[in-house]
Design an enzyme around this catalytic site. Structure first.
Site, PDB file in Angstrom:
ATOM      1  N   LYS A  22     -14.562  49.463  39.070  1.00  0.00           N
ATOM      2  CA  LYS A  22     -14.583  50.797  39.697  1.00  0.00           C
ATOM      3  C   LYS A  22     -15.540  50.829  40.879  1.00  0.00           C
ATOM      4  O   LYS A  22     -15.195  51.288  41.972  1.00  0.00           O
ATOM      5  CB  LYS A  22     -15.009  51.833  38.646  1.00  0.00           C
ATOM      6  N   ARG A  92     -19.404  61.994  42.574  1.00  0.00           N
ATOM      7  CA  ARG A  92     -20.401  61.946  43.641  1.00  0.00           C
ATOM      8  C   ARG A  92     -20.191  60.766  44.580  1.00  0.00           C
ATOM      9  O   ARG A  92     -20.629  60.808  45.746  1.00  0.00           O
ATOM     10  CB  ARG A  92     -21.819  62.008  43.094  1.00  0.00           C
ATOM     11  N   CYS A 116     -26.964  65.018  38.696  1.00  0.00           N
ATOM     12  CA  CYS A 116     -26.001  64.823  37.626  1.00  0.00           C
ATOM     13  C   CYS A 116     -26.773  64.532  36.352  1.00  0.00           C
ATOM     14  O   CYS A 116     -28.006  64.502  36.359  1.00  0.00           O
ATOM     15  CB  CYS A 116     -24.972  63.753  37.974  1.00  0.00           C
ATOM     16  N   ASP A 304     -26.525  50.478  34.129  1.00  0.00           N
ATOM     17  CA  ASP A 304     -25.222  50.868  33.581  1.00  0.00           C
ATOM     18  C   ASP A 304     -24.913  50.194  32.242  1.00  0.00           C
ATOM     19  O   ASP A 304     -23.895  50.501  31.618  1.00  0.00           O
ATOM     20  CB  ASP A 304     -24.093  50.552  34.578  1.00  0.00           C
TER      21      ASP A 304
HETATM   22  N1  EPU Z   1     -32.020  57.217  45.396  1.00  0.00           N
HETATM   23  C1  EPU Z   1     -32.825  58.035  46.155  1.00  0.00           C
HETATM   24  N2  EPU Z   1     -32.400  58.382  47.406  1.00  0.00           N
HETATM   25  C2  EPU Z   1     -31.205  57.936  47.916  1.00  0.00           C
HETATM   26  C3  EPU Z   1     -30.396  57.097  47.135  1.00  0.00           C
HETATM   27  C4  EPU Z   1     -30.821  56.747  45.861  1.00  0.00           C
HETATM   28  O1  EPU Z   1     -33.902  58.456  45.714  1.00  0.00           O
HETATM   29  O2  EPU Z   1     -30.883  58.282  49.054  1.00  0.00           O
HETATM   30  C5  EPU Z   1     -32.478  56.795  44.053  1.00  0.00           C
HETATM   31  C6  EPU Z   1     -31.571  57.285  42.920  1.00  0.00           C
HETATM   32  O3  EPU Z   1     -31.849  58.607  42.552  1.00  0.00           O
HETATM   33  C7  EPU Z   1     -31.874  56.256  41.847  1.00  0.00           C
HETATM   34  C8  EPU Z   1     -32.089  54.970  42.650  1.00  0.00           C
HETATM   35  O4  EPU Z   1     -32.372  55.394  43.979  1.00  0.00           O
HETATM   36  O5  EPU Z   1     -33.047  56.612  41.180  1.00  0.00           O
HETATM   37  C9  EPU Z   1     -30.920  54.009  42.700  1.00  0.00           C
HETATM   38  O6  EPU Z   1     -29.727  54.731  42.912  1.00  0.00           O
HETATM   39  P1  EPU Z   1     -28.500  54.146  43.730  1.00  0.00           P
HETATM   40  O7  EPU Z   1     -28.414  54.853  45.032  1.00  0.00           O
HETATM   41  O8  EPU Z   1     -28.534  52.665  43.738  1.00  0.00           O
HETATM   42  O9  EPU Z   1     -27.287  54.634  42.807  1.00  0.00           O
HETATM   43  P2  EPU Z   1     -25.846  55.044  43.335  1.00  0.00           P
HETATM   44  O10 EPU Z   1     -25.502  54.265  44.525  1.00  0.00           O
HETATM   45  O11 EPU Z   1     -25.735  56.528  43.390  1.00  0.00           O
HETATM   46  C10 EPU Z   1     -24.516  53.232  41.978  1.00  0.00           C
HETATM   47  C11 EPU Z   1     -23.422  53.214  40.966  1.00  0.00           C
HETATM   48  C12 EPU Z   1     -23.958  53.754  39.638  1.00  0.00           C
HETATM   49  C13 EPU Z   1     -25.108  52.850  39.200  1.00  0.00           C
HETATM   50  C14 EPU Z   1     -26.183  52.801  40.291  1.00  0.00           C
HETATM   51  C15 EPU Z   1     -27.316  51.840  39.983  1.00  0.00           C
HETATM   52  C16 EPU Z   1     -21.432  53.497  42.315  1.00  0.00           C
HETATM   53  C17 EPU Z   1     -20.292  54.350  42.726  1.00  0.00           C
HETATM   54  N3  EPU Z   1     -22.307  54.037  41.457  1.00  0.00           N
HETATM   55  O12 EPU Z   1     -24.942  54.584  42.094  1.00  0.00           O
HETATM   56  O13 EPU Z   1     -22.905  53.658  38.698  1.00  0.00           O
HETATM   57  O14 EPU Z   1     -25.678  53.359  38.008  1.00  0.00           O
HETATM   58  O15 EPU Z   1     -25.583  52.392  41.533  1.00  0.00           O
HETATM   59  O16 EPU Z   1     -26.831  50.568  39.750  1.00  0.00           O
HETATM   60  O17 EPU Z   1     -21.528  52.342  42.724  1.00  0.00           O
HETATM   61  C18 EPU Z   1     -21.647  54.275  36.779  1.00  0.00           C
HETATM   62  O18 EPU Z   1     -20.758  53.498  37.165  1.00  0.00           O
HETATM   63  O19 EPU Z   1     -21.669  54.795  35.621  1.00  0.00           O
HETATM   64  C19 EPU Z   1     -22.763  54.589  37.680  1.00  0.00           C
HETATM   65  C20 EPU Z   1     -23.543  55.655  37.504  1.00  0.00           C
END
Ligand code: EPU
Length: 418
Positions: A22, A92, A116, A304
């Site tokens: 995904k 999101r 979330c 995850d």
């Molecule tokens: N964060 C910030 N500011 C930002 C971006 C992120 O503070 O601008 C923080 C987040 O709040 C978090 C950390 O940085 O504490 C890491 O978050 P990240 O941005 O890496 O997460 P994401 O890109 O929103 C993706 C996956 C998630 C997975 C995370 C971590 C996708 C679509 N989603 O989320 O997947 O948990 O990386 O590996 O790729 C899932 O599949 O169940 C899922 C939640």
């Protein structure tokens, strides 16, 4: 609304085919917005989140055609630049269209995702990065409005590695003027898969998979065909199911290289994991030893997989500490696992799990995708019947989960809620 009913206690045995990932598919489908023309994707999992990004692309003017395993997207007609609240609210990751829309149409209007269940999840680093590339960013009426006459390459430093943030910046920078350097970038296999697609489209993205990614902007990109990499989190979930139930499962179509942190911890816990030319074979070898884990960005142990691993530790032989360092609120499964008999205490971002629990089936409620998967796993090893409600979370991220577990011998069925 549907529910899942599980009668636990059956060792799972047999073969399971791992689906496409995904979290690799979503940014790659969003990246089709970068070039007009016909794209094809194979090994696409049938999931709600994939449907949602398909609706979003269609809403932007693309022609999207799905058949089992394959999606064809023609982006020639893309002429709109807005990702509306109703779609971003459902998923999101819709925010992944921000980079590509800005790069191709020079503007994007994307509903700001809210928090979330697992944390506040701001997108400040996405927005700061895009403004470093020259975009003007305004937040109005709950929307991010981004525009730029042109994007110009820049050096961007992420405070912490962000997966979708790195993906948004990569897709914005490929059509920018000059060189962009992303420092402290996320290194997940899904980032490498996106870079590979972008390079086949004609982009110049170097060193994806390392903390410093260099992107030389090009003038135009062309459509390509791609195959989605295997889902390492789905694979890890079935590996834990084998260990938990004392069964033996052969995972086919999984990528062992992407699963190193999970395989390492399973072996430390005494679970047998062997890799051969048929796939990854996982055997539950009697009692599981307790081990500690700390979630970290890749190549650390994936957040995850934290909830699923906690179920395994609940039935292990001793005490284990699980520390969640990626998301601030990712222990929401704990209260439901406790209702099934798990002995877990939380202190800040640490969970202390006293093993040797005898889990017993109970009605439980899913709260997010991976929390839901952990409840299914707990149900598979619990005495009696577990009834899981709000399973729409599972449909977002696990393809045909009940069918796959049934074929492995589990007593599991989906029923309409009474
Ligand atoms: N964060 C910030 N500011 C930002 C971006 C992120 O503070 O601008 C923080 C987040 O709040 C978090 C950390 O940085 O504490 C890491 O978050 P990240 O941005 O890496 O997460 P994401 O890109 O929103 C993706 C996956 C998630 C997975 C995370 C971590 C996708 C679509 N989603 O989320 O997947 O948990 O990386 O590996 O790729 C899932 O599949 O169940 C899922 C939640």
């Amino acid at each position: 609304m549907d529910e899942i009913l599980i009668k636990g206690g059956v060792p799972l045995n047999g073969e399971v085919k791992i689906s496409g990932a995904k979290n690799a598919a979503l940014p790659m489908l969003a990246a089709t917005l970068l070039a007009g023309g016909a794209f094809t994707f194979e090994n696409v999992p049938a999931l709600k989140d994939i449907e949602t990004i398909g609706h979003l692309l269609a809403d932007l003017g693309a022609d999207v055609c799905s058949e089992p395993g394959t999606i064809r997207i023609d982006t020639s007609g893309v002429n709109r630049h807005e990702a509306p609240y109703d779609l971003v609210r459902k998923m999101r990751a819709s925010v992944l269209v921000l980079g590509p829309l800005l790069a191709r149409l020079k503007r994007a209007r994307v509903s700001l995702p809210g928090g979330c269940a697992i944390g506040a999840r701001p997108i400040n680093m996405h927005l700061e990065g895009l403004s470093r590339l020259g975009a003007e960013i305004k937040l109005e009426h709950g929307y991010v409005e981004a525009s730029a006459d042109k994007l110009v390459g820049a050096e961007i430093f992420f405070d912490i590695p962000t997966v979708t943030g790195t993906e948004n910046l990569m897709t914005a920078a490929v059509l920018a003027e000059g060189t962009t350097v992303l420092r402290n970038a996320a290194r997940e296999p899904e980032i490498v898969a996106l870079a590979d697609m972008l390079n086949r489209m004609g982009a110049d993205v170097r060193d994806a998979g390392s903390p410093v990614i260099t992107i030389q902007g090009v003038n135009a990109l062309k459509p390509v065909s791609s195959r989605i990499i295997p889902d390492r989190i789905e694979a890890g979930t079935y590996m834990i199911a084998a260990a938990l139930t004392g069964g033996s499962i052969l995972l086919t179509d999984a990528e062992p290289d992407h699963l190193k942190p999970v395989i390492h911890k399973l072996r430390e816990a005494g679970v047998s994991v062997s890799i051969n030319d048929r796939g990854i074979e996982v055997r539950g070898n009697g009692p599981v030893k307790s081990v500690d884990i700390k979630t970290l960005p890749y190549p650390g142990f994936p957040t995850d997989m934290q909830a699923q691993f906690m179920v395994l530790m609940s039935v292990s032989s001793g005490l284990s500490i699980i520390s969640e360092t990626v998301f601030e609120n990712r222990f929401i499964h704990v209260s439901e696992l406790r209702r099934m008999g798990a002995d877990i205490t939380i202190s800040g971002n640490h969970a202390m799990i006293k093993g040797a629990a005898r889990l017993s089936g109970a009605p439980v409620m899913a709260t997010d995708l991976r929390a839901s998967a952990s409840l299914v796993l707990a149900g598979l090893v619990a005495d009696g019947t577990t009834r899981i409600s709000r399973i729409y979370h599972l449909d977002r991220g696990y393809e045909s989960m009940e069918e796959k577990f049934s074929r492995l011998g589990a007593c599991i069925e989906r029923v309409a809620a009474g």
